[in-house]
Design a protein around this motif. Structure first.
Motif, short mmCIF file in Angstrom:
data_model
loop_
_atom_site.label_atom_id
_atom_site.label_comp_id
_atom_site.label_asym_id
_atom_site.label_seq_id
_atom_site.Cartn_x
_atom_site.Cartn_y
_atom_site.Cartn_z
N THR A 77 0.84 -1.21 0.00
CA THR A 77 0.00 0.00 0.00
C THR A 77 0.87 1.25 0.00
OG1 THR A 77 -1.62 -1.24 1.20
CG2 THR A 77 -1.98 1.12 1.08
N PHE A 78 0.58 2.11 -0.95
CA PHE A 78 1.32 3.37 -1.10
C PHE A 78 0.35 4.53 -0.96
CE2 PHE A 78 3.53 0.22 -3.75
CZ PHE A 78 4.80 0.30 -3.22
N ALA A 79 0.90 5.73 -0.83
CA ALA A 79 0.04 6.92 -0.86
C ALA A 79 0.75 8.00 -1.65
CB ALA A 79 -0.25 7.41 0.55
N LEU A 80 -0.04 8.79 -2.39
CA LEU A 80 0.53 9.97 -3.03
C LEU A 80 0.93 10.90 -1.89
CD1 LEU A 80 -2.04 10.68 -5.89
CD2 LEU A 80 0.11 9.42 -6.01
N ARG A 81 2.08 11.52 -2.00
CA ARG A 81 2.57 12.30 -0.84
C ARG A 81 1.65 13.49 -0.54
NH1 ARG A 81 7.76 14.93 -4.08
NH2 ARG A 81 6.49 16.27 -5.39
N PRO A 82 1.21 13.60 0.73
CA PRO A 82 0.37 14.75 1.09
C PRO A 82 1.21 15.97 1.46
CG PRO A 82 0.42 13.16 2.89
CD PRO A 82 1.27 12.59 1.80
#
Ligand code: HAM
Length: 422
Positions: A77-82
């Motif tokens: 699981t990854f996230a676009l950087r906030p």
């Protein structure tokens, strides 16, 4: 157009003045950072989701509600950087920079992603310019960071802004203050909103920050009165260094920040030119973050400015100008036969540094001339039947509206002469 073929909600296409202003802001920021010997780093726009959860805090709005996360085919699981700080800290640890000792100064620019409710100045993809200063626990580092942010804004001709500052203390004094504040808030629970009651359990300091309840809590104890000796001294010196460099700041004892990694001095820069989303930049000290992510105990401080908002403020003040460098010109072949000559001349003049848009033999002269003005061109070169015969061109000065014939072979020298006269 089907909704799926439009830009996603909260995102926008940047073009024209916006792109020009973004580029100028980036150049200005690079110049200021180099004066303070910061080096640029570019990190991926997505990271393992844990990095953000552990850095920004599980209870922060960003982690709880605003991350764009996804699982890849390998079930990771990854996230676009906030935001940028977590990635830069990850980079700092991964590159073992602490081993080299001393201080490390890094800056970055690029898009960030938060699934917030879009409104003017608040987007789901927005752009930040930020910097992180590792290895200095001195108040002068905090003061420098604030000054760099203010200097970038001033160099971009935004002079009207206020710098709000506060200190969040260290782990020890904040813990004691947290208890005192909780005691106070419990006595007020009946007048608090559901959101504030939830904040009370997760991060009571943020209740004071609440737009709805903050004003009802005028007599609440504030962190500033509960700082330990070391934190008070650090904060005091930070303030006096800013004053000594003639930077005016406003103390705001209720300034908390929405991300959990901060301690000590924090700040927010606010522009009166913007509406509800008036924070153009913010930051502070975060001495525990590197070690909490598995790195050494390294103090750090940084800021990020929101490029979208800074450009918005700039555009309220000044109409974005096309480059007025005297370099723009348009070459207009008035007959089809003139195209090869015009095409070759355009190529030659570009290699000498002139901005020459693609040549077309098909457009009407009037349309081409108005295009030239739109492009910020200073001259138009006309090549027609007569010019082909006499091996001359007509050079039209679009500012003075005068024109003259020049031998084709002398165009470059004549243009250079005219630029020197200007
Ligand atoms: P932040 O306060 O979350 O801090 O964001 C910094 C700036 O980014 C804000 O002041 C605002 O100008 C801009 N910004 C944030 N969210 C949006 C949005 N949805 N749309 C448009 N602009 C936005 C941080 O991100 C920290 N990493 C700052 C920092 C660096 N602290 C230490 N080092």
């Amino acid at each position: 157009m089907s909704a799926h073929l439009q830009a996603p909600k909260g995102t926008r296409d940047l073009f024209g003045n916006d792109v020009r202003d973004f580029a100028v802001l980036e150049t200005v920021a690079r110049q200021v950072f180099s004066l303070y010997s910061f080096e640029e780093v570019r990190t991926p726009i997505f990271e393992h989701v844990e990095l953000f959860a552990r850095s920004l805090g599980d209870t922060s709005d960003v982690v709880q509600k605003e991350m764009f996360s996804f699982t890849d085919r390998g079930e990771r699981t990854f996230a676009l950087r906030p935001e940028g700080t977590a990635s830069i800290v990850r980079y700092f640890i991964e590159q073992n920079l602490a081993v080299k000792g001393g201080s490390h100064r890094l800056f970055y620019m690029g898009p960030m992603f938060r699934a917030e409710r879009p409104q003017a100045g608040r987007y789901r993809q927005f752009w930040q310019i930020g910097c992180e200063y590792f290895g200095s626990a001195e108040p002068s580092a905090d003061a420098d960071i604030v000054i760099i942010l203010a200097t970038i804004l001033k160099s971009f001709h935004i002079g009207d802004f206020s710098i709000h500052v506060n200190s969040l203390g260290c782990k020890t004094c904040r813990q004691a203050y947290r208890e005192t504040l909780l005691g106070y808030l419990k006595g007020k629970e009946s007048i608090l909103s559901a959101e504030s009651k939830e904040r009370m359990t997760k991060n009571p300091l943020r209740v004071l920050d609440s737009k709805v309840d903050g004003p009802k809590l005028g007599d609440a104890p504030v962190m500033k009165d509960h700082l330990c000796g070391a934190c008070r001294a650090h904060y005091g010196q930070f303030l006096s260094l800013l004053t000594s460099a003639s930077f005016k700041v406003e103390e705001n004892p209720r300034l908390v920040r929405g991300l959990d990694y901060y301690n000590g001095p924090v700040f927010e820069v606010v522009s009166p030119l913007l509406g509800a989303q008036s924070a153009v930049g913010a930051g502070g000290r975060y001495d525990e973050l590197v070690s909490s992510l598995g790195g050494a105990r390294v103090p750090a401080v940084g800021f990020a400015l929101g490029m979208d908002r800074v450009v918005l403020a700039h555009q309220k003040l000044e109409k974005s100008a096309l480059p007025v460098d005297g370099n723009g010109l348009l070459i207009i072949p008035m007959v089809d036969d003139a195209l090869p000559v015009a095409f070759a001349l355009a190529h030659e003049l570009r290699s000498l540094g002139y901005r020459v848009p693609p040549v077309s033999a098909k457009k009407k002269l009037k349309n081409q001339l108005s295009l030239a003005v739109d492009l910020g061109a200073n001259w138009a070169i006309l090549i027609g039947e007569d010019e082909l015969k006499t091996k001359e061109i007509t050079l039209k000065n679009l500012q003075t509206r005068t024109q003259e014939k020049i031998a084709m072979k002398d165009v470059a020298t004549q243009l250079k002469k005219q630029r020197t006269v200007r």
